[in-house]
Design a protein around this motif. Structure first.
Motif, PDB file in Angstrom:
ATOM      1  N   TYR A  88      53.573  40.992  37.699  1.00  0.00           N
ATOM      2  CA  TYR A  88      52.150  41.318  37.617  1.00  0.00           C
ATOM      3  C   TYR A  88      51.551  41.686  38.978  1.00  0.00           C
ATOM      4  O   TYR A  88      50.355  41.979  39.061  1.00  0.00           O
ATOM      5  N   LEU A 134      45.957  39.131  30.294  1.00  0.00           N
ATOM      6  CA  LEU A 134      44.855  40.073  30.510  1.00  0.00           C
ATOM      7  C   LEU A 134      43.520  39.385  30.210  1.00  0.00           C
ATOM      8  O   LEU A 134      42.541  39.556  30.957  1.00  0.00           O
ATOM      9  N   GLU A 135      43.481  38.599  29.144  1.00  0.00           N
ATOM     10  CA  GLU A 135      42.269  37.844  28.814  1.00  0.00           C
ATOM     11  C   GLU A 135      41.962  36.816  29.902  1.00  0.00           C
ATOM     12  O   GLU A 135      40.802  36.621  30.286  1.00  0.00           O
ATOM     13  N   LEU A 137      42.755  37.041  33.036  1.00  0.00           N
ATOM     14  CA  LEU A 137      42.282  37.790  34.195  1.00  0.00           C
ATOM     15  C   LEU A 137      40.801  38.154  34.038  1.00  0.00           C
ATOM     16  O   LEU A 137      40.013  38.045  34.987  1.00  0.00           O
ATOM     17  N   MET A 138      40.431  38.592  32.833  1.00  0.00           N
ATOM     18  CA  MET A 138      39.035  38.958  32.579  1.00  0.00           C
ATOM     19  C   MET A 138      38.111  37.738  32.718  1.00  0.00           C
ATOM     20  O   MET A 138      37.025  37.838  33.294  1.00  0.00           O
ATOM     21  N   LYS A 141      37.791  36.764  36.609  1.00  0.00           N
ATOM     22  CA  LYS A 141      37.635  37.863  37.571  1.00  0.00           C
ATOM     23  C   LYS A 141      36.790  37.475  38.782  1.00  0.00           C
ATOM     24  O   LYS A 141      36.958  38.037  39.865  1.00  0.00           O
ATOM     25  N   PHE A 149      41.176  42.274  41.758  1.00  0.00           N
ATOM     26  CA  PHE A 149      41.006  42.334  40.306  1.00  0.00           C
ATOM     27  C   PHE A 149      41.399  43.704  39.776  1.00  0.00           C
ATOM     28  O   PHE A 149      42.117  43.809  38.766  1.00  0.00           O
ATOM     29  N   LYS A 150      40.937  44.758  40.412  1.00  0.00           N
ATOM     30  CA  LYS A 150      41.254  46.120  39.957  1.00  0.00           C
ATOM     31  C   LYS A 150      42.760  46.367  39.995  1.00  0.00           C
ATOM     32  O   LYS A 150      43.327  46.971  39.077  1.00  0.00           O
ATOM     33  N   TYR A 152      45.220  44.054  39.917  1.00  0.00           N
ATOM     34  CA  TYR A 152      45.892  43.239  38.913  1.00  0.00           C
ATOM     35  C   TYR A 152      45.657  43.786  37.508  1.00  0.00           C
ATOM     36  O   TYR A 152      46.566  43.806  36.675  1.00  0.00           O
ATOM     37  N   TYR A 153      44.441  44.224  37.248  1.00  0.00           N
ATOM     38  CA  TYR A 153      44.103  44.739  35.918  1.00  0.00           C
ATOM     39  C   TYR A 153      44.977  45.947  35.578  1.00  0.00           C
ATOM     40  O   TYR A 153      45.503  46.060  34.457  1.00  0.00           O
ATOM     41  N   ALA A 157      47.637  45.833  32.556  1.00  0.00           N
ATOM     42  CA  ALA A 157      47.424  46.784  31.459  1.00  0.00           C
ATOM     43  C   ALA A 157      48.686  47.584  31.191  1.00  0.00           C
ATOM     44  O   ALA A 157      49.037  47.846  30.026  1.00  0.00           O
TER      45      ALA A 157
END
Length: 341
Positions: A88, A134-135, A137-138, A141, A149-150, A152-153, A157
């Motif tokens: 990740y 992903l959840e 991370l959200m 954040k 954050f950007k 990792y996202y 994804a």
């Protein structure tokens, strides 16, 4: 003792300059009440016939011992934990923060501290379920920088997208659990999604098949499974079919066509959307046997050039369809009366 390398240097054991060996030694110890065997690394001085562990070796040997303990207790090793984090692209500190653990927790798990079962489960969940991560991370954040954050996202994804076929397969298999062991419904074969993909590709790649849209494809799958049952007493793919107005349709048919490896293009028609199945570059069919291919070739010879209307008419003439109520599962008991051999 196994010699890994040799180097001429000042030996810290005898304090003389000579060729020092780096060796692996099988060690045995007891850790947390468990007997553990592991491979330790040392420098070996032939002059003194003694081993010495440099500072980095002491740390490495401690990790090796604890990784051996982890394996015995079915826990992730330090390397596996590091690999999850690397997948990740996330730092040790940020992963700990997202999980609400102490800032150094992941760092310790990747070196000298053995994680508990609860933390091990969470780390395995992150590894196997990018949607869940992903959840996470959200939700967390605010605990990392905007740039982090950007980054990792984007990575998560991509991992999630690559994993979509696994999620799709699980969803399809969940719809088939109720039919397991019911020979009349599944033809005595456990659902094999790899074979479903190969069968669809085999049909789509055949130059003898015309008009391969979804309605026709669903009927060809039914014929393939039933001809296999008629010849060998078991279906080819393990699909379960229900009787609908236009003929037999497998359970989860809307999801089956989205399995990885299947290619189609969607078109609009006056009576709805059409799905045209396309030739694929891959012409290898690893899970199809000689018998499977012979059955498919028979289906292609008999039905390959049928239009949608023709194959629906053919399907409506089969005893299996005529004897089944609309919406019910079509039994493989009728395979013996199939119109082709």
């Amino acid at each position: 003792m196994k010699v890994i390398s040799k180097v001429k240097k000042l030996c810290l054991c005898c304090m003389e300059e000579h060729e020092v060996q780096v060796v692996h030694v099988q060690e045995h110890t007891r850790f947390k009440g468990v007997e553990v065997d592991y491979t330790a690394e040392y420098e070996y001085c032939e002059n003194a016939d003694e081993y010495i562990a440099l500072e980095e070796m002491i740390s490495q040997n401690d990790t090796a011992m604890k990784d051996a303990y982890r394996k015995l207790n079915h826990l992730l090793t330090s390397t596996q934990i590091s690999s999850i984090r690397t997948k990740y692209g996330i730092s040790q500190k940020d992963l700990s923060s997202l999980l609400g653990w102490g800032g150094k927790t992941i760092t310790r798990y990747e070196s000298h501290q053995v994680q508990d079962m609860a933390h091990d489960y969470i780390l395995r969940k992150i590894d196997s379920d990018p949607e869940w991560f992903l959840e996470l991370l959200m939700q967390g954040k605010e605990r990392v920088s905007l740039n982090a954050f950007k980054k990792y996202y984007a990575v998560v994804a991509n991992v999630y997208e690559d994993k979509q076929d696994d999620y799709l397969r699980k969803a399809i298999l969940a719809q088939y659990v109720r039919y397991e062991g019911d020979k009349d419904s599944c033809g005595g074969t456990k659902l094999n999604l790899d074979k479903v993909v190969d069968v669809i590709r085999y049909l789509a790649n055949s130059p003898e098949i015309l008009y391969l849209y979804k309605v026709k494809l669903m009927k060809l799958l039914w014929y393939a499974d039933n001809l296999s049952y008629k010849r060998y007493g078991e279906s080819m793919m393990g699909l379960v079919y229900t009787a609908l107005p236009m003929g037999a349709v497998p359970v989860a048919h809307k999801s089956l066509i989205d399995l990885k490896g299947i290619t189609y293009e969607e078109s609009e028609f006056p009576d709805g959307n059409g799905y045209h199945f396309l030739e694929t570059p891959d012409k290898e069919y690893a899970v199809l046997s000689i018998e499977d291919k012979a059955i498919l070739d028979t289906i292609i010879r008999n039905c390959g050039k049928d239009t949608r209307e023709q194959i629906v008419h053919r399907m409506h003439g089969e005893r299996a369809y005529k004897e089944t109520e609309q919406g019910d599962v079509i039994s493989f008991r009728y395979a013996k009366d199939l119109s082709m051999d």
